[in-house]
Design an enzyme around this catalytic site. Structure first.
Site, PDB file in Angstrom:
ATOM      1  CG  LEU A  51      -1.962  -1.049   1.401  1.00  0.00           C
ATOM      2  CD1 LEU A  51      -2.656  -0.910   2.748  1.00  0.00           C
ATOM      3  CD2 LEU A  51      -2.977  -0.986   0.270  1.00  0.00           C
ATOM      4  CG  ASP A  52       0.301   4.560  -2.732  1.00  0.00           C
ATOM      5  OD1 ASP A  52       1.051   3.753  -3.302  1.00  0.00           O
ATOM      6  OD2 ASP A  52      -0.523   5.279  -3.333  1.00  0.00           O
ATOM      7  CD  GLN A  53       5.690   7.444   3.757  1.00  0.00           C
ATOM      8  OE1 GLN A  53       6.206   7.724   2.683  1.00  0.00           O
ATOM      9  NE2 GLN A  53       6.187   7.867   4.910  1.00  0.00           N
TER      10      GLN A  53
END
Length: 205
Positions: A51-53
Site C-alpha cells: 500500500l502507498d505510504q
C-alpha cells in the site's frame, strides 16, 4: 502491536491494518516500515503486495515461499476482491461509475504516475457513491487492476481527487491530517488450507 493492528497471524501469513504514514517496505532513506517491524518480531517476512505510504488498511504478508506464491498468484490472476473507501473532493455526480485509463510512470516527476493512452498499462477502477459529507463525497473504490497510485490518479482525472492527497489534489492538500484512502476489504484464499478469507477493516476517518 504498536501502531500496526494485527488482524490475523498463522504459520503462513500475517494480516495487518497498516496506518497512514507508514511505509509498506523500507525506502531509500526511511528504513522503518511494516515489513521491518514485523520482521523484528516474527522473523523472515515476504512481501505479497503493498500500500502507498499514505494509504491505510489491510496488508497481507507471507511467512514462507509457498505462501508467497500461493497468494501472489491470486493477485496476479485477479481472483482477489479488493474494496477501498475514500473521501474525495467535491460532489460526485451519479451513484456509480467506471474509470478505464491506462497508467504509466511520469519519469521526470517520479513517483508521480500519469495517464498515457499510447504507452500506459491497462487500469480499471469501479466506484460507488456512499454519501455526501460537507461538500465532499465518500465513495467505495473497486480496483480491477493494481497499478501504482491507480485510485489516486483515476479520481483526480475525473475531477475529484482524494482528500489529503499531496501528490494529486493540489493546493491545500497538505493541510489535511492524512490521505483519506483506506483498504477496507480483501477476499482471498489461504495459500495452504484453501479457506476463503473475507477480511474487513473499517477506516478511522
Amino acid at each position: 502491536m504498536t501502531q500496526m493492528n494485527l488482524l490475523h497471524i498463522d504459520d503462513d501469513i500475517i494480516i495487518i491494518n497498516k496506518q497512514s504514514g507508514l511505509l509498506s517496505v523500507p525506502g531509500r532513506y526511511i528504513k522503518d516500515s511494516a515489513v521491518s517491524r514485523l520482521a523484528e518480531r516474527y522473523g523472515d517476512i515476504l512481501v505479497i503486495h503493498r500500500l502507498d505510504q499514505d494509504t491505510s488498511g489491510i496488508l497481507v504478508f507471507a511467512r514462507n515461499k509457498a505462501a508467497l506464491t500461493g497468494v501472489q498468484q491470486q493477485f496476479e490472476k485477479q481472483t482477489t476482491r479488493k474494496v477501498y473507501e475514500a473521501v474525495v473532493l467535491g460532489r460526485v455526480k451519479g451513484n456509480m461509475g467506471c474509470i478505464n485509463m491506462p497508467i504509466i510512470v511520469d519519469w521526470p516527476n517520479r513517483p508521480l504516475q500519469m495517464i498515457s493512452h499510447t504507452d500506459g498499462r491497462y487500469a480499471l477502477t469501479r466506484w460507488n457513491k456512499m454519501a455526501e459529507e460537507d461538500g465532499n463525497t465518500r465513495i467505495e473504490l473497486h480496483p480491477k487492476t493494481g497499478r501504482s497510485h491507480q485510485l489516486r490518479l483515476h479520481m483526480q482525472q475525473i475531477g475529484h481527487p482524494i482528500v489529503g492527497d499531496t501528490l494529486y489534489a493540489g493546493a491545500g492538500a497538505e493541510l489535511e491530517p492524512r490521505l483519506k484512502l483506506h483498504a477496507r476489504e480483501l477476499d482471498f484464499r489461504h495459500p495452504v488450507s484453501g479457506e476463503l478469507f473475507e477480511i474487513v477493516c473499517q477506516p478511522d476517518f
